[in-house]
Design an enzyme around this catalytic site. Structure first.
Site, PDB file in Angstrom:
ATOM      1  NE  ARG A 118       7.049  13.654   4.762  1.00  0.00           N
ATOM      2  CZ  ARG A 118       6.745  14.062   3.537  1.00  0.00           C
ATOM      3  NH1 ARG A 118       7.039  13.304   2.508  1.00  0.00           N
ATOM      4  NH2 ARG A 118       6.134  15.199   3.333  1.00  0.00           N
ATOM      5  CB  THR A 161      16.062  15.257   6.451  1.00  0.00           C
ATOM      6  OG1 THR A 161      15.135  14.622   7.361  1.00  0.00           O
ATOM      7  CG2 THR A 161      17.065  16.073   7.260  1.00  0.00           C
ATOM      8  CG  ASP A 170      -0.080  16.700   7.225  1.00  0.00           C
ATOM      9  OD1 ASP A 170       1.108  16.997   7.368  1.00  0.00           O
ATOM     10  OD2 ASP A 170      -0.651  15.809   7.908  1.00  0.00           O
ATOM     11  CG  ASP A 172      -1.763  18.634  10.031  1.00  0.00           C
ATOM     12  OD1 ASP A 172      -1.558  18.211  11.186  1.00  0.00           O
ATOM     13  OD2 ASP A 172      -0.948  19.326   9.408  1.00  0.00           O
TER      14      ASP A 172
HETATM   15  C1  PRP Z   1       2.741  11.298   6.667  1.00  0.00           C
HETATM   16  C2  PRP Z   1       1.998  10.073   6.193  1.00  0.00           C
HETATM   17  C3  PRP Z   1       3.091   9.059   6.062  1.00  0.00           C
HETATM   18  C4  PRP Z   1       4.261   9.885   5.633  1.00  0.00           C
HETATM   19  C5  PRP Z   1       4.471   9.672   4.173  1.00  0.00           C
HETATM   20  O1  PRP Z   1       2.984  11.248   8.007  1.00  0.00           O
HETATM   21  O2  PRP Z   1       0.978   9.666   7.035  1.00  0.00           O
HETATM   22  O3  PRP Z   1       3.386   8.372   7.271  1.00  0.00           O
HETATM   23  O4  PRP Z   1       3.925  11.256   5.889  1.00  0.00           O
HETATM   24  O5  PRP Z   1       5.605  10.308   3.736  1.00  0.00           O
HETATM   25  P1  PRP Z   1       6.866   9.535   3.172  1.00  0.00           P
HETATM   26  O6  PRP Z   1       6.381   8.469   2.223  1.00  0.00           O
HETATM   27  O7  PRP Z   1       7.621  10.621   2.479  1.00  0.00           O
HETATM   28  O8  PRP Z   1       7.634   8.967   4.321  1.00  0.00           O
HETATM   29  P2  PRP Z   1       3.745  12.436   8.773  1.00  0.00           P
HETATM   30  O9  PRP Z   1       5.217  12.190   8.745  1.00  0.00           O
HETATM   31  O10 PRP Z   1       3.263  13.746   8.249  1.00  0.00           O
HETATM   32  O11 PRP Z   1       3.320  12.224  10.274  1.00  0.00           O
HETATM   33  P3  PRP Z   1       1.881  12.326  10.951  1.00  0.00           P
HETATM   34  O12 PRP Z   1       1.060  11.164  10.450  1.00  0.00           O
HETATM   35  O13 PRP Z   1       2.176  12.216  12.382  1.00  0.00           O
HETATM   36  O14 PRP Z   1       1.261  13.650  10.554  1.00  0.00           O
HETATM   37  N1  URA Z   2       2.298  13.113   4.037  1.00  0.00           N
HETATM   38  C1  URA Z   2       1.050  13.578   3.864  1.00  0.00           C
HETATM   39  O1  URA Z   2       0.245  13.577   4.793  1.00  0.00           O
HETATM   40  N2  URA Z   2       0.711  14.056   2.662  1.00  0.00           N
HETATM   41  C2  URA Z   2       1.551  14.053   1.620  1.00  0.00           C
HETATM   42  O2  URA Z   2       1.166  14.483   0.525  1.00  0.00           O
HETATM   43  C3  URA Z   2       2.847  13.566   1.825  1.00  0.00           C
HETATM   44  C4  URA Z   2       3.202  13.095   3.044  1.00  0.00           C
END
Ligand code: PRP
Ligand code: URA
Length: 209
Positions: free
Chosen positions: A104, A108, A200, A203
């Site tokens: 994400r 944005t 997160d 993380d």
């Molecule tokens: C997180 C999570 C989802 C997304 C959800 O991933 O694992 O994929 O955010 O958010 P959304 O419904 O608003 O799209 P992130 O983009 O943080 O990436 P990562 O798993 O690499 O940390």
């Molecule tokens: N992605 C995450 O990992 N946590 C949230 O709460 C939203 C998006």
């Protein structure tokens, strides 16, 4: 159409409370996410078709029922969806695994694609998308778009925590995708994080913060 299954099983709720806890470290978090995925797989696979088979027990012949050759595909959204894969593979070892890499954009909140590798016969499989967090729904919607563009027609989405906004976003574009989750939380905050959520997920799984 537009089905959301929320799991109220005590084991699932207990483990969910543990992963929400800010004091739960990465090792325990990973173990719990895998266990949650395994427990939820039980319900996600409830409608798999069965066929009658003839087997022989040590006592004699027996008509039994086994899953009838249905092809399943598991599609984690990277990174955090990876934490759920082994939980499903323990119960469905023959499933093929595809990967969709999305992150994400922090400004944005829109998903950005960086990787996609799917089984060749993805269009013939019953697919289960894995992502612990359904927040704005942008990532899950994009993952479903991808799979449908490649011919997939049977898609479920399994997450651990969903925001109402994310459910609405996925179902407004893809009402045929059933959503399975352990909780529907209150809302999103100004940064697109689920409140109260668990922070997160990527993380916390990989210890990157
Ligand atoms: C997180 C999570 C989802 C997304 C959800 O991933 O694992 O994929 O955010 O958010 P959304 O419904 O608003 O799209 P992130 O983009 O943080 O990436 P990562 O798993 O690499 O940390
Ligand atoms: N992605 C995450 O990992 N946590 C949230 O709460 C939203 C998006």
């Amino acid at each position: 159409m537009k089905k959301v299954f929320v799991f109220d099983h005590p084991l699932i709720q207990h483990k969910l409370a543990l992963i929400r806890d800010e004091n739960t470290g990465a090792k325990e978090f990973r173990e719990l996410v895998e266990e949650l995925a395994m427990l939820m797989a039980y319900e996600v696979t409830r409608d798999l078709p069965l066929e009658e088979v003839e087997i022989k027990t040590p006592i004699g012949p027996c008509k039994a029922r086994m899953i009838s050759g249905k092809k399943i595909g598991i599609v984690p959204i990277l990174r955090a969806g990876l934490g759920m894969v082994n939980g499903l593979l323990k119960l469905i070892p023959a499933a093929k695994v595809g990967h969709i890499g999305l992150y994400r954009d922090p400004e944005t909140l829109k998903p950005v694609e960086y990787y996609c590798k799917l089984p060749q016969d993805v269009h013939e499989r019953d697919l289960i998308i894995l992502d612990p967090m359904l927040a704005t729904g942008g990532s899950a919607t994009m993952a479903v778009d991808y799979l449908k563009e490649r011919g997939a027609s049977s898609i479920k989405l399994m997450c651990l925590i969903a925001a109402p906004e994310g459910i609405e976003a996925v179902h407004s574009k893809h009402p045929d995708v059933d959503i399975y989750t352990a909780a529907v939380d209150e809302r999103l905050n100004d940064h697109g994080y689920i409140v109260p959520g668990l922070g997160d997920a990527g993380d916390r799984l990989f210890g990157t913060k």
